[in-house]
Design an enzyme around this catalytic site. Structure first.
Site, PDB file in Angstrom:
ATOM      1  N   LYS A 128       0.836  -1.394   0.061  1.00 44.54           N
ATOM      2  CA  LYS A 128      -0.086  -0.016  -0.057  1.00 44.54           C
ATOM      3  C   LYS A 128       0.967   1.299   0.182  1.00 44.54           C
ATOM      4  CE  LYS A 128      -4.212  -1.741   0.652  1.00 44.54           C
ATOM      5  NZ  LYS A 128      -4.298  -2.931   1.426  1.00 44.54           N
ATOM      6  N   GLU A 166      -9.780   6.088   3.554  1.00 43.77           N
ATOM      7  CA  GLU A 166     -10.280   4.924   4.124  1.00 43.77           C
ATOM      8  C   GLU A 166      -9.532   3.993   4.202  1.00 43.77           C
ATOM      9  OE1 GLU A 166      -9.779   5.408   0.978  1.00 43.77           O
ATOM     10  OE2 GLU A 166      -9.057   3.339   0.440  1.00 43.77           O
ATOM     11  N   SER A 189       1.573  -9.929  -0.782  1.00 47.09           N
ATOM     12  CA  SER A 189       1.157  -8.484  -0.864  1.00 47.09           C
ATOM     13  C   SER A 189       1.764  -7.880   0.669  1.00 47.09           C
ATOM     14  CB  SER A 189      -0.061  -8.213  -1.081  1.00 47.09           C
ATOM     15  OG  SER A 189      -0.952  -9.103  -0.316  1.00 47.09           O
TER      16      SER A 189
END
Ligand code: PLP
Length: 395
Positions: free
Chosen positions: A87, A109, A379
């Site tokens: 991210k 968010e 990830s």
């Protein structure tokens, strides 16, 4: 170039209230200028190296491969990026755009908390004010990340509406953005939402695929036969796929959250459950959305908060139509088993989201030959999930 295609075939677009159009236009204009500006790219790449710790390695999973028999499995290690997941790549790219736009505040968010942590981290790095919207259910299951965001100087605003998870947090973040658009940027965390977000987020995450392609060729002497990634909104998957999209012999496989099983109705498999995953509009984009018979957004379930979302990024819908990428699902139980297997065979504790991609490797590798290669995107790391896993496994 001052604009980019706003749709992916019949998917994507900009389904937003009129009041948001100037902000989306501004974002597109600034992003187009930035992507063509070598100084912006140099600053982004410099921070990806010096701050995020890129390139993240590709690791050969020797013991996992031997245990499963069949294809050799390699892992792209986004778990080793600063803050523990992919991210940060997107958060950093958008953070630099915020500076370029002359804004001083970001709203974001978060579901798993990973994007909230990434946004709060970048806000601290760049000196921006940061407000993170998070559903109260997610707050309860991701406490360590809530504390991290607070330490990083962000305000975490609990969202009590709807199902109190990611989709409701997105609604609140958009509401804040509409109200404060003059000085505020909405730092959206996946390849979702209205144009230009899906394209911009894909571009910022494409560093995963670019690195992985060069690394696997260097390590194995050739391209992989298949690339596997979990698909929540779809940003880590699209970032990996982008590096191999032109290599037609490389299969691209996305793994959705199968939850308690597709037949149970308790899952987040937008593609995997054709009776409820249908074309719709959510959060500004047209894509596949889990809906009930009346077209209301369905409740979703996954053991991993980061995959627990009713819609999938619009570009994945196009890749699926084109049969360039294929989508499958892993259940909670399969992901938990893969989680344990990776811990024990490789000494790597994956995020529960990433464990869904590992679960697909567990199914697929034994059907492949030993000279074939499976590249799995890891990830994120699993520290944030330890409470959940201990509870689920009764440890
Ligand atoms: C958020 C998250 C995901 C899911 O988001 P995508 O946009 O589909 O990548 C997957 N893995 C981890 C570790 C995450 O934090």
């Amino acid at each position: 170039m001052t604009s980019l295609p706003s749709k992916f075939g019949p998917y994507g677009g900009q389904f937003v209230p009129e009041t948001l159009m100037p902000a989306l236009d501004e974002l597109e204009r600034v992003y187009c200028a930035a992507r063509a500006d070598p100084a912006f790219q140099a600053e982004f790449e410099g921070l990806l190296a010096a701050y995020v710790g890129r390139p993240t390695p590709v690791t050969y999973a020797a013991r996992l491969s031997a245990r499963l028999g069949g294809a050799r499995i390699y892992l792209k290690r986004e778990d080793l990026a600063h803050t523990g997941a992919h991210k940060i790549n997107n958060a950093l790219g958008q953070g630099l755009l915020v500076k370029r736009m002359g804004k001083r505040r970001i709203v974001a968010e978060t579901g798993a908390g990973q994007h909230g942590v990434a946004a709060a981290t970048v806000a601290a790095l760049l000196g921006l004010e940061c407000v993170v919207y998070m559903g109260t259910i997610d707050i309860a299951r991701q406490q360590p990340n809530v504390f991290r965001m607070k330490l990083l100087g962000a305000e975490v605003r609990p969202v009590t509406s709807g199902s109190q998870t990611l989709k409701d947090a997105i609604n609140e973040a958009i509401r804040d953005w509409v109200t404060n658009v003059r000085d505020t940027h909405y730092l959206l965390g996946s390849a979702l939402g209205p144009h230009p977000y899906p394209t911009m987020v894909r571009d910022f995450q494409s560093v995963i695929g670019r690195e992985a392609r060069a690394q696997i060729v260097a390590a194995a002497g050739r391209l992989p036969d298949a690339c596997v990634a979990c698909v929540g909104g779809g940003s880590n998957a699209i970032g990996l796929f982008q590096g191999f999209r032109a290599d037609e012999d490389v299969a691209l496989i996305g793994v959705e959250a199968g939850g308690a099983g597709l037949e149970s109705g308790r899952h987040a498999a937008r593609f995997g459950d054709p009776s409820r995953g249908r074309l719709g509009v959510i959060h500004g984009t047209r894509t596949f959305v889990l809906q009930d018979a009346d077209g209301q957004i369905a409740e979703t379930h996954s053991v991993s908060a980061g995959l627990d979302y009713a819609a999938v990024g619009p570009e994945h819908a196009l890749l699926r139509d084109q049969e360039r990428a294929f989508y499958t699902a892993a259940t909670d139980a399969e992901a938990l088993a893969a989680f344990q297997l990776l811990c024990e065979t490789e000494g790597i504790i994956p995020a529960l989201e990433s464990a869904h991609a590992v679960a697909e490797a567990v199914k697929r590798a034994p059907t492949m030959r030993p000279d074939q290669i499976l590249l799995v995107n890891l990830s994120g790391r699993g520290d944030k999930d330890l409470d959940t896993v201990m509870r689920e496994l009764g440890m």
